[in-house]
Design an enzyme around this catalytic site. Structure first.
Site, PDB file in Angstrom:
ATOM      1  N   GLU A 156      28.470  49.494  39.788  1.00  0.00           N
ATOM      2  CA  GLU A 156      27.544  50.416  39.102  1.00  0.00           C
ATOM      3  C   GLU A 156      26.135  49.836  39.082  1.00  0.00           C
ATOM      4  O   GLU A 156      25.156  50.557  39.275  1.00  0.00           O
ATOM      5  CB  GLU A 156      28.066  50.704  37.689  1.00  0.00           C
ATOM      6  CG  GLU A 156      29.338  51.552  37.737  1.00  0.00           C
ATOM      7  CD  GLU A 156      30.072  51.617  36.405  1.00  0.00           C
ATOM      8  OE1 GLU A 156      30.245  50.564  35.753  1.00  0.00           O
ATOM      9  OE2 GLU A 156      30.475  52.725  36.002  1.00  0.00           O
ATOM     10  N   ALA A 196      31.926  44.343  34.265  1.00  0.00           N
ATOM     11  CA  ALA A 196      31.569  44.000  32.889  1.00  0.00           C
ATOM     12  C   ALA A 196      32.553  42.947  32.402  1.00  0.00           C
ATOM     13  O   ALA A 196      33.667  42.821  32.937  1.00  0.00           O
ATOM     14  CB  ALA A 196      31.624  45.240  32.013  1.00  0.00           C
ATOM     15  N   GLY A 222      31.489  47.350  36.834  1.00  0.00           N
ATOM     16  CA  GLY A 222      30.076  47.357  36.462  1.00  0.00           C
ATOM     17  C   GLY A 222      29.192  46.726  37.535  1.00  0.00           C
ATOM     18  O   GLY A 222      28.015  47.054  37.636  1.00  0.00           O
TER      19      GLY A 222
HETATM   20  N1  DAK Z   1      35.255  39.748  33.116  1.00  0.00           N
HETATM   21  C1  DAK Z   1      35.464  38.504  32.618  1.00  0.00           C
HETATM   22  N2  DAK Z   1      35.882  37.447  33.363  1.00  0.00           N
HETATM   23  C2  DAK Z   1      36.103  37.652  34.672  1.00  0.00           C
HETATM   24  C3  DAK Z   1      35.913  38.934  35.274  1.00  0.00           C
HETATM   25  C4  DAK Z   1      35.464  40.001  34.434  1.00  0.00           C
HETATM   26  N3  DAK Z   1      35.202  41.240  34.893  1.00  0.00           N
HETATM   27  N4  DAK Z   1      36.244  38.834  36.574  1.00  0.00           N
HETATM   28  C5  DAK Z   1      36.602  37.537  36.791  1.00  0.00           C
HETATM   29  N5  DAK Z   1      36.513  36.826  35.645  1.00  0.00           N
HETATM   30  C6  DAK Z   1      36.800  35.415  35.458  1.00  0.00           C
HETATM   31  C7  DAK Z   1      38.306  35.132  35.465  1.00  0.00           C
HETATM   32  O1  DAK Z   1      38.870  35.385  34.206  1.00  0.00           O
HETATM   33  C8  DAK Z   1      38.304  33.652  35.815  1.00  0.00           C
HETATM   34  O2  DAK Z   1      37.966  32.913  34.671  1.00  0.00           O
HETATM   35  P1  DAK Z   1      38.789  31.553  34.282  1.00  0.00           P
HETATM   36  O3  DAK Z   1      40.222  31.972  34.196  1.00  0.00           O
HETATM   37  O4  DAK Z   1      38.515  30.619  35.449  1.00  0.00           O
HETATM   38  O5  DAK Z   1      38.174  31.095  32.987  1.00  0.00           O
HETATM   39  C9  DAK Z   1      37.139  33.519  36.789  1.00  0.00           C
HETATM   40  O6  DAK Z   1      36.300  34.666  36.548  1.00  0.00           O
HETATM   41  C10 DAK Z   1      37.561  33.532  38.246  1.00  0.00           C
HETATM   42  O7  DAK Z   1      38.354  34.688  38.447  1.00  0.00           O
HETATM   43  P2  DAK Z   1      39.836  34.618  39.092  1.00  0.00           P
HETATM   44  O8  DAK Z   1      40.480  33.306  38.820  1.00  0.00           O
HETATM   45  O9  DAK Z   1      40.544  35.855  38.672  1.00  0.00           O
HETATM   46  O10 DAK Z   1      39.464  34.661  40.647  1.00  0.00           O
HETATM   47  P3  DAK Z   1      40.303  35.314  41.822  1.00  0.00           P
HETATM   48  O11 DAK Z   1      39.572  34.947  43.074  1.00  0.00           O
HETATM   49  O12 DAK Z   1      41.749  34.951  41.716  1.00  0.00           O
HETATM   50  O13 DAK Z   1      40.195  36.893  41.596  1.00  0.00           O
HETATM   51  C11 DAK Z   1      39.040  38.975  41.130  1.00  0.00           C
HETATM   52  C12 DAK Z   1      38.957  37.516  41.676  1.00  0.00           C
HETATM   53  C13 DAK Z   1      37.626  39.561  41.147  1.00  0.00           C
HETATM   54  C14 DAK Z   1      39.938  39.811  42.039  1.00  0.00           C
HETATM   55  C15 DAK Z   1      39.625  38.955  39.691  1.00  0.00           C
HETATM   56  O14 DAK Z   1      38.915  37.986  38.925  1.00  0.00           O
HETATM   57  C16 DAK Z   1      39.523  40.280  39.006  1.00  0.00           C
HETATM   58  O15 DAK Z   1      40.321  41.187  39.260  1.00  0.00           O
HETATM   59  N6  DAK Z   1      38.550  40.411  38.093  1.00  0.00           N
HETATM   60  C17 DAK Z   1      38.386  41.621  37.280  1.00  0.00           C
HETATM   61  C18 DAK Z   1      37.753  42.728  38.084  1.00  0.00           C
HETATM   62  C19 DAK Z   1      37.627  44.017  37.253  1.00  0.00           C
HETATM   63  O16 DAK Z   1      38.625  44.546  36.797  1.00  0.00           O
HETATM   64  N7  DAK Z   1      36.422  44.471  37.083  1.00  0.00           N
HETATM   65  C20 DAK Z   1      36.132  45.666  36.270  1.00  0.00           C
HETATM   66  C21 DAK Z   1      35.883  45.247  34.840  1.00  0.00           C
HETATM   67  S1  DAK Z   1      35.613  46.691  33.776  1.00  0.00           S
HETATM   68  C22 DAK Z   1      29.623  50.632  30.775  1.00  0.00           C
HETATM   69  C23 DAK Z   1      29.083  49.746  31.691  1.00  0.00           C
HETATM   70  C24 DAK Z   1      29.914  49.015  32.502  1.00  0.00           C
HETATM   71  C25 DAK Z   1      31.274  49.115  32.388  1.00  0.00           C
HETATM   72  C26 DAK Z   1      31.797  49.990  31.481  1.00  0.00           C
HETATM   73  C27 DAK Z   1      30.980  50.746  30.658  1.00  0.00           C
HETATM   74  N8  DAK Z   1      28.748  51.405  29.942  1.00  0.00           N
HETATM   75  C28 DAK Z   1      27.293  51.404  30.141  1.00  0.00           C
HETATM   76  C29 DAK Z   1      29.278  52.308  28.953  1.00  0.00           C
HETATM   77  C30 DAK Z   1      32.086  48.313  33.278  1.00  0.00           C
HETATM   78  C31 DAK Z   1      33.395  48.060  33.139  1.00  0.00           C
HETATM   79  C32 DAK Z   1      34.006  47.079  34.054  1.00  0.00           C
HETATM   80  O17 DAK Z   1      33.402  46.548  34.960  1.00  0.00           O
END
Ligand code: DAK
Length: 255
Positions: A109, A63, A106
């Site tokens: 999911e 997400a 997400g």
């Molecule tokens: N959200 C927003 N932006 C994201 C993102 C995310 N989840 N993942 C990556 N990006 C963006 C980065 O900010 C970056 O943007 P700029 O800085 O270029 O503007 C761009 O994508 C490229 O990412 P990186 O520069 O970080 O690329 P790397 O190759 O160095 O790293 C990475 C890739 C996937 C390891 C890293 O980006 C990362 O750790 N991303 C976050 C992964 C994460 O934590 N995902 C979980 C998010 S929480 C619900 C439904 C769903 C959810 C909750 C509730 N309900 C129905 C109630 C879900 C929650 C989640 O998913």
């Protein structure tokens, strides 16, 4: 649509998540477009199976963190912005996920909402929410545990570490792992294969398997038996069995 690319190949509808600059982070507008498009394909009789994909680098990295970062509990509750996720459960047509690269949070999911999963060798699947101080909110603790078991799910959820495509195959979390250049075509081939089957039977099978995950064995068996009997009201049952006896391929009409 801003965040999706959509096309149709014969009876297969193909939806590509399209926010490549942010690794297909799932913001609210994207999810709205996705659910609307799935519902449109559900209503379209020319479509019998759906492929959901991203790109080679990311199916979806979760997400959108930027969108969520400043929310508080009450604003999250009042907006209930993720309610649209539940509408995906109502899609009766088979959905095949074609995933590659990051399948996180997400994204994982969303993948688990699908019915079959083809993964590229570069796929990394994880639930890293714990690293953000939260936990999965769209089925990550529930569906993952049912799919791969408590001990494996605990490790993924508590460490936040992703698993490889090979591990996911070993855990039974994906159906197939193929070289990255083939994961989408493999998923589309699988969808064509399923699209050639009788759609009413496919729909009943999907529902029956979903029920197997959600209810007791006795309730599931009862649903299955009634669905089996009901299929004898379909023209496709007559055609399928007649074609077998006449030693020819069946021509299923979805009636
Ligand atoms: N959200 C927003 N932006 C994201 C993102 C995310 N989840 N993942 C990556 N990006 C963006 C980065 O900010 C970056 O943007 P700029 O800085 O270029 O503007 C761009 O994508 C490229 O990412 P990186 O520069 O970080 O690329 P790397 O190759 O160095 O790293 C990475 C890739 C996937 C390891 C890293 O980006 C990362 O750790 N991303 C976050 C992964 C994460 O934590 N995902 C979980 C998010 S929480 C619900 C439904 C769903 C959810 C909750 C509730 N309900 C129905 C109630 C879900 C929650 C989640 O998913």
């Amino acid at each position: 649509m801003e965040f999706l690319r959509v096309r149709q190949e014969e009876a297969v509808g193909i939806i590509e998540l399209y926010r490549p600059k942010v690794l297909n982070a799932l913001n609210i507008p994207l999810m709205g477009e996705l659910v609307s498009e799935l519902e449109r394909m559900e209503r379209d009789d020319t479509i019998r199976a759906i492929v959901l994909t991203g790109n080679e680098r990311a199916f979806a990295a979760g997400a959108d963190i930027q969108e969520m970062a400043e929310e508080d509990a009450i604003s999250m509750l009042v907006k209930d912005q993720f309610a649209q996720w539940d509408r995906m459960n109502q899609i009766t047509k088979p959905i095949i996920a074609a995933v590659s690269g990051y399948v996180l949070g997400g994204g994982c999911e969303l993948m688990m909402h699908c019915d079959l999963i083809v993964a590229s060798e570069t796929t990394q699947i994880g639930q890293p929410e714990i690293n953000l101080g939260v936990m999965p909110g769209a089925g990550g603790t529930q569906r993952l545990t049912k799919l791969i078991g408590k001990i494996r799910a605990m490790e993924m959820l508590l460490t936040g570490e992703p698993i490889s495509a090979t591990e996911a195959l070993h855990f039974g979390l994906v159906n197939r792992v193929v070289p990255v250049e083939f994961y989408l075509s493999e998923a589309i081939d699988l969808a064509h294969n399923i699209a050639a089957k009788p759609p009413v039977a496919a729909r009943m099978i999907k529902k029956s398997v979903q029920i197997a995950q959600d209810t007791t064995l006795a309730e599931g068996l009862s649903y299955e038996r009634n669905a089996f009997y009901l299929l004898f009201a379909s023209a496709d049952q007559k055609e399928g069995m007649k074609a077998f006896m006449e030693k020819r391929p069946a021509d299923f009409k979805g009636k």
